[in-house]
Design a protein around this motif. Structure first.
Motif, mmCIF file in Angstrom:
data_model
loop_
_atom_site.group_PDB
_atom_site.id
_atom_site.type_symbol
_atom_site.label_atom_id
_atom_site.label_comp_id
_atom_site.label_asym_id
_atom_site.label_seq_id
_atom_site.Cartn_x
_atom_site.Cartn_y
_atom_site.Cartn_z
ATOM 1 N N UNK A 1 0.824 -1.009 -0.204
ATOM 2 C CA UNK A 1 -0.045 -0.077 -0.027
ATOM 3 C C UNK A 1 0.681 1.325 -0.076
ATOM 4 N N UNK A 2 0.377 2.279 -0.350
ATOM 5 C CA UNK A 2 1.165 3.581 -0.472
ATOM 6 C C UNK A 2 1.523 4.153 0.733
ATOM 7 N N UNK A 3 0.503 4.067 1.916
ATOM 8 C CA UNK A 3 0.690 4.632 3.010
ATOM 9 C C UNK A 3 1.988 3.918 3.752
ATOM 10 N N UNK A 4 2.216 2.625 3.251
ATOM 11 C CA UNK A 4 3.216 1.783 4.125
ATOM 12 C C UNK A 4 4.671 1.948 3.153
ATOM 13 N N UNK A 5 4.579 2.383 2.018
ATOM 14 C CA UNK A 5 5.684 2.385 1.177
ATOM 15 C C UNK A 5 6.200 4.023 0.806
ATOM 16 N N UNK A 6 5.192 4.746 1.114
ATOM 17 C CA UNK A 6 5.392 6.176 0.900
ATOM 18 C C UNK A 6 5.268 7.115 2.352
ATOM 19 N N UNK A 7 5.421 8.448 2.082
ATOM 20 C CA UNK A 7 5.361 9.290 3.397
ATOM 21 C C UNK A 7 5.192 10.638 2.702
ATOM 22 N N UNK A 8 4.421 11.515 3.563
ATOM 23 C CA UNK A 8 4.092 12.745 3.359
ATOM 24 C C UNK A 8 5.417 13.556 4.226
ATOM 25 N N UNK A 9 5.693 14.825 3.620
ATOM 26 C CA UNK A 9 6.728 15.549 4.146
ATOM 27 C C UNK A 9 6.466 17.132 3.695
#
Length: 819
Positions: A808-816
Motif C-alpha cells: 500500500x502507498x501509506x506503507x511505502x510512501x510518506x508525506x513531508x
C-alpha cells in the motif's frame, strides 16, 4: 493541507552524534576520563526526554483535503434528507427548546460544525443504526431511514473522495516499544534475554488498540534511566572481560512438579567437565522421588532423591558446542492431591566446571561481536572501527558514516587512554551506542525520491525497517539489509518476495504477540482470574495453554491460506494434554482421562497429569460443537466473570472485535444487569436477560449483543462444554439482528459469516493501523477499501491482507513538508 514538518526531524537526526557524546559522559569513563559527568547526564536526560515527548504528533492532526464536489454532495444530502428527518423525529428532545443530554441538533448548520463534534456524531450514528434512538417507545424509524442516517454520518466523518489522489500520511518518529526492544537485542546479539522484564521497563502506553503507536510512545525520564541501565547490562552479557570466569558457570533453575522437566543449555569446550545440580525436595515429607539426568536427550543417570537438600555431581567428557542438560521428575510414591504443591522438586541451579585442561570457550555473542583485536599491525582505534562499522549498521538500521562512528570511537579511545583493557573500552562504546536515539528510535529520513509534491517514496533502508518491525517486531536481518543495500526494495515484486520469506520465518511468530493478541484483546486474559473453588482445574499453566492454542491457530491460518471466515468456522485447533483434559478430547491417540494420575483416593483426581509436556502440541479436528476462535477457551474465559459466563461481554466482544460494529455506550440512567439478576436469582441467565431487555432503553443494544453471547452458553466460564447451568438445560439458540436463526455455537459461527464484509474491513483497518504505527485518517479509508478488494480477489485469505498492506502507498510512501 496540514502536513507534519519533518525539517525538525532532519535537524534532530543530524544531532544524533551530540546525544551519543552526552551518553559517553555517563559510562564508566566517568570522572576518571571526563569531569562534570553528573550535570552532563542530567542535561542528556532532559534533552532526550523533551525529544521523545515533543516529537509526537497525533494522526488526527494531519488534516486531509476533502474535494468540494464530495463535500457538496454531503451538504446537499444533509439539507434535503438528513436534517428534515432529525427535525421531525429528534428535535422534540434535542432541539431549540429541549436539549436532553445537552445535545441540540439545531446548532449543527454545516459539515464543519458536525465534524467539529465527531465523537458525538459517531455515537448518534451508532444509536440510530441500532434503533436505540429515537427511543422505541416514543418514535420509530424504518430500517432504510436508519441506514441512510448512519451511512451519511460515516461518510461525513470518515470518508473522502477516493477518486482523488490522497496523501499517504506521515508516521511519527517512535521509540522501540518493549517487545521490539527485546526482540532487537535478541537478534542483534543472539542473546536469549528479556531486558524489559529483567530491568522492569515502564509499561508501554496503548493507542488505537496497539502499543507500537508513535503518538503514545513518549520517553519519560524513568524510561531513559531504564535504557541507560539496560545498555550497561546488555554490554555485560555480550562482552566477557575475564575468560577464566567462564570456567565455572551456573544457570538458575525452577520448581517442577511430578512429570515435569527443567532444561538449560551451556556452551562447552572439548574436555572433561564436572556437572552439578542443587536440588531440594519435600522437607518434612517421606518417600524418595525418582529423578533422571539427561544430556541432549540421552540419559546419563536415574537416581532416587530423598526429602531434604542435596548437591548432585557427575563427571563427563564433553565435545565442543552447546549442549542441553535436563532433569525430569519421573515418579513419586505419594503423588500430591489436587491443590497441593508440597511435593515439588526445587531445582535451585545447574552448573558446570571445566574443562579440566584448556580454556573455556567464549560465548557466541562475544565471539560474534569481538571480530577484531589490536595487535602489532592493528591499532586500538582501527580494531574498534572494524567492530563498530559492522555492528552499527545493524543497530542503527541504516548505513552509517563518520558522524556515527566518531563519538563511539572517541569513547573507546578515552577509555583506552585511561588504562582500560580493550574489551572494557569496547564495552563502553557498546553502551554508548545502545543509548543513542539512532538505536532507541525508528527515525525515517526524507532522503527518498519525490513522487509528487509533498510525497516521497521511502528509501530502501526505511522500508526494510518498516517490513521487519511489522512482521518480526525486530530489526532487519542480513538478507533484508542486503536487499536494501542493493536498492531492490523499490520494486513491488521484491517487497512481496521478502515478505513471503519473512512470514515463514519463526520470528514471524511475533505477529501473534504484536498484532493478533492485541487485536483480539487477549492480553486481557492475563488479568482474568476464574474462581478456583468453582473451577479447580484452573491454573496459570492452563491460562498459558489457552493463549498458545489461539496463537497456533492464528499463525496456521496466516501461513497456510486461511481466510478471514476461518476465524469463525475453522474445523481444527491445537491442543496439549492440559487442553485435552479441559475439552475432554483425545491426545496422542489416547483418551484424555489416561493422562490423569489418581492419588490415594481413587475417586478423586489429582492436580498432576501424566507425562504433561507443555511443549507437546498436536493439531486435532473439531467434530463437535466447537468451531473457530469463538469456542477457544482463551476468548471464552476472557469474556466471562470469575464464577459465571457473561453473554453480554461475549456478544459485545464479537461485535466490537471481530465485526467492528461496537454497540454504543449505554444511555445514562439505564439499570445494570446485576440489578435484574439480584431481583430474579431463581431464573436462568437467559431469562434474566429477557427481563433486562424489556426495558426500552436496553432493548436496542441487547437485542444485538445477547443472542450472540447466548449462542455460546454451552461453554462455561473457562470454556468447558456443558449441557446444564445451575441444574437447568442450556438453550444456546436464537436469532441474530440480521434475522438469521441458529442453534449452538457451530450454527452461530456460520450465521455470523454473513458479516464477512464488515469483518474484512475492520480487520484491514486494524492491520494497517498496526503496520503504520499510527491512527488512520479519513484518506486511509480509501486504502482500507483497496486492501479489502485485493483480499476478496484471493478469497479473503489472511495472507492477502498482509500482502496488500506492505504494497500500500501509506506503507511505502510518506508525506513531508517541502522546503
Amino acid at each position: 493541507m496540514v502536513i507534519h514538518d519533518i525539517s525538525l526531524e532532519r535537524e534532530r537526526e543530524e544531532s544524533f552524534p551530540s546525544f551519543i557524546r552526552w551518553r559517553a559522559l555517563l559510562i564508566r569513563v566517568r570522572s576518571m576520563v571526563l569531569p562534570g559527568c553528573t550535570s552532563a547526564v542530567a542535561a542528556f536526560l532532559t534533552f532526550l526526554t523533551t525529544y521523545g515527548i515533543s516529537h509526537s504528533v497525533m494522526a488526527d492532526d494531519v488534516e486531509v483535503d476533502r474535494t468540494s464536489a464530495f463535500d457538496a454532495a454531503l451538504a446537499e444530502e444533509w439539507q434535503a434528507k438528513i436534517l428534515p428527518i432529525l427535525s421531525d423525529h429528534c428535535f422534540d428532545c434535542h432541539g431549540p427548546e429541549t436539549q436532553e443530554a445537552s445535545v441540540n441538533f439545531s446548532t449543527f448548520t454545516d459539515l464543519a460544525s458536525i465534524r467539529s463534534q465527531s465523537a458525538l456524531w459517531d455515537q448518534v450514528g451508532g444509536l440510530v443504526k441500532l434503533g436505540a434512538m429515537p427511543p422505541p417507545d416514543t418514535d420509530t424509524l424504518d430500517e432504510d431511514t436508519r441506514e441512510r442516517i448512519a451511512s451519511w454520518v460515516e461518510n461525513t466523518l470518515h470518508r473522502v473522495d477516493c477518486g482523488v489522489v490522497q496523501p499517504p500520511g506521515h508516521v511519527t518518529l517512535r521509540r522501540l516499544n518493549n517487545f521490539e526492544y527485546d526482540n532487537t537485542v535478541r537478534d542483534l546479539f543472539g542473546l536469549d534475554v528479556l531486558p524489559s522484564k529483567k530491568l522492569g521497563f515502564v509499561s508501554d502506553e496503548v493507542g488505537n488498540g496497539f502499543d507500537n503507536q508513535g503518538e503514545v510512545l513518549s520517553l519519560p525520564p524513568l524510561m531513559m534511566e531504564k535504557y541507560l541501565a539496560a545498555a550497561e547490562w546488555i554490554a555485560d552479557q555480550v562482552i566477557v572481560l575475564k575468560r577464566e570466569s567462564l570456567r565455572r558457570q551456573r544457570n538458575d533453575g525452577t520448581p517442577i512438579s511430578l512429570t515435569e522437566s527443567f532444561k538449560t543449555d551451556f556452551e562447552f569446550a572439548e574436555g572433561e567437565y564436572q556437572l552439578s545440580a542443587r536440588l531440594r525436595f519435600g522437607e518434612g515429607q517421606s518417600g524418595a522421588i525418582r529423578v533422571r539426568l539427561s544430556i541432549n536427550g540421552e540419559e546419563l543417570e536415574t537416581f532416587d532423591l530423598p526429602p531434604g537438600e542435596d548437591t548432585k555431581r557427575w563427571t563427563r567428557s564433553m565435545s565442543s558446542g552447546v549442549h542441553s542438560i535436563q532433569l525430569d521428575y519421573l515418579a513419586d510414591p505419594e503423588p500430591p492431591s489436587r491443590g497441593r504443591n508440597d511435593r515439588r522438586l526445587f531445582v535451585d541451579w545447574i552448573g558446570i566446571e571445566g574443562p579440566r585442561d584448556g580454556l573455556p570457550p567464549f560465548p557466541r555473542p562475544h565471539r560474534d561481536f569481538m571480530i577484531a583485536e589490536p595487535n602489532e599491525s592493528l591499532s586500538v582505534q582501527d580494531a574498534a572501527k572494524q567492530i563498530f562499522s559492522t555492528y552499527l549498521t545493524r543497530a542503527y538500521r541504516r548505513p552509517i558514516d563518520e558522524a556515527d562512528l566518531t563519538p563511539i570511537l572517541a569513547v573507546v579511545q578515552k577509555a583506552s587512554e585511561a588504562g582500560w583493557s580493550f574489551p572494557e573500552a569496547i564495552r563502553a562504546g557498546l553502551e554508548a551506542s545502545l543509548s543513542s536515539p539512532a538505536f532507541l528510535f525508528r527515525a525515517e529520513s526524507a532522503s527518498g525520491s519525490e513522487v509528487r509534491p509533498g510525497v516521497i517514496r521511502l528509501n530502501d533502508f526505511d522500508l526494510a525497517s518498516r517490513l521487519s518491525y511489522f512482521v518480526w517486531s525486530s530489526c532487519p536481518d542480513d538478507e533484508l539489509y542486503r536487499a536494501a543495500s542493493a536498492g531492490e526494495l523499490q520494486e513491488p515484486a521484491a517487497i512481496s518476495e521478502q515478505f513471503s520469506r519473512m512470514i515463514q520465518s519463526a520470528k514471524a511468530d511475533s505477529l501473534f504477540h504484536g498484532f493478533f493478541a492485541q487485536w483480539l484483546g487477549l492480553r486481557n486474559l492475563e488479568a482474568v482470574t476464574p474462581d478456583t473453588r468453582t473451577f479447580p482445574i484452573w491454573s496459570d499453566r492452563l491460562r498459558q495453554a489457552m493463549l498458545k492454542e489461539t496463537e497456533l491457530v492464528c499463525l496456521e491460518l496466516l501461513r497456510n491460506r486461511g481466510t478471514i471466515g476461518d476465524f469463525l468456522t475453522a474445523d481444527f485447533t491445537f491442543i496439549n494434554p492440559r487442553l485435552a483434559e479441559l475439552y475432554e478430547v483425545d491426545f496422542d491417540g489416547k483418551s484424555w482421562e489416561t493422562w490423569l494420575i489418581r492419588g490415594n483416593n481413587p475417586g478423586r483426581r489429582t492436580l498432576q497429569r501424566r507425562f504433561v509436556d507443555e511443549e507437546r502440541w498436536e493439531r486435532t479436528s473439531l467434530n463437535g460443537q466447537r468451531r473457530g476462535i469463538l469456542t477457544h477457551a482463551s476468548l471464552l474465559t476472557m469474556t466471562s466473570n470469575p464464577t459465571r459466563t457473561s453473554p453480554v461481554k461475549r456478544g459485545k466482544w464479537v461485535l466490537e472485535t471481530l465485526i467492528g460494529d461496537p454497540p454504543p455506550p449505554a444511555p445514562p440512567g439505564v439499570p445494570a444487569l446485576e440489578d435484574t439478576q439480584k431481583d430474579h436469582q431463581n431464573l436462568s441467565l437467559r431469562e434474566q436477560l429477557e427481563i433486562h431487555r424489556a426495558n426500552p432503553s436496553c432493548a436496542s443494544c441487547h437485542r444485538v449483543m445477547d443472542p450472540i453471547g447466548l449462542g455460546l452458553e454451552n461453554f462455561d466460564a473457562i470454556g468447558r462444554w456443558r449441557d446444564k447451568d445451575q441444574g437447568k438445560d442450556v438453550v444456546a439458540s436464537g436469532e441474530l439482528a440480521n434475522g438469521r436463526n441458529f442453534s449452538g455455537a457451530k450454527e452461530l459461527a456460520e450465521a455470523l459469516l454473513v458479516e464477512q464484509s464488515k469483518m474484512s474491513k475492520h480487520f484491514a483497518s486494524k492491520l494497517l493501523t498496526f503496520a503504520l504505527g499510527r491512527g488512520l485518517t479519513s484518506a486511509d479509508q480509501c486504502v482500507v477499501d483497496d486492501i479489502v478488494r485485493f483480499a476478496e480477489a484471493r478469497n479473503f485469505e489472511l495472507l492477502a491482507f498482509f500482502e496488500a498492506v506492505v504494497q500500500s502507498e501509506p506503507f511505502r510512501y510518506a508525506s513531508f513538508q517541502e522546503d
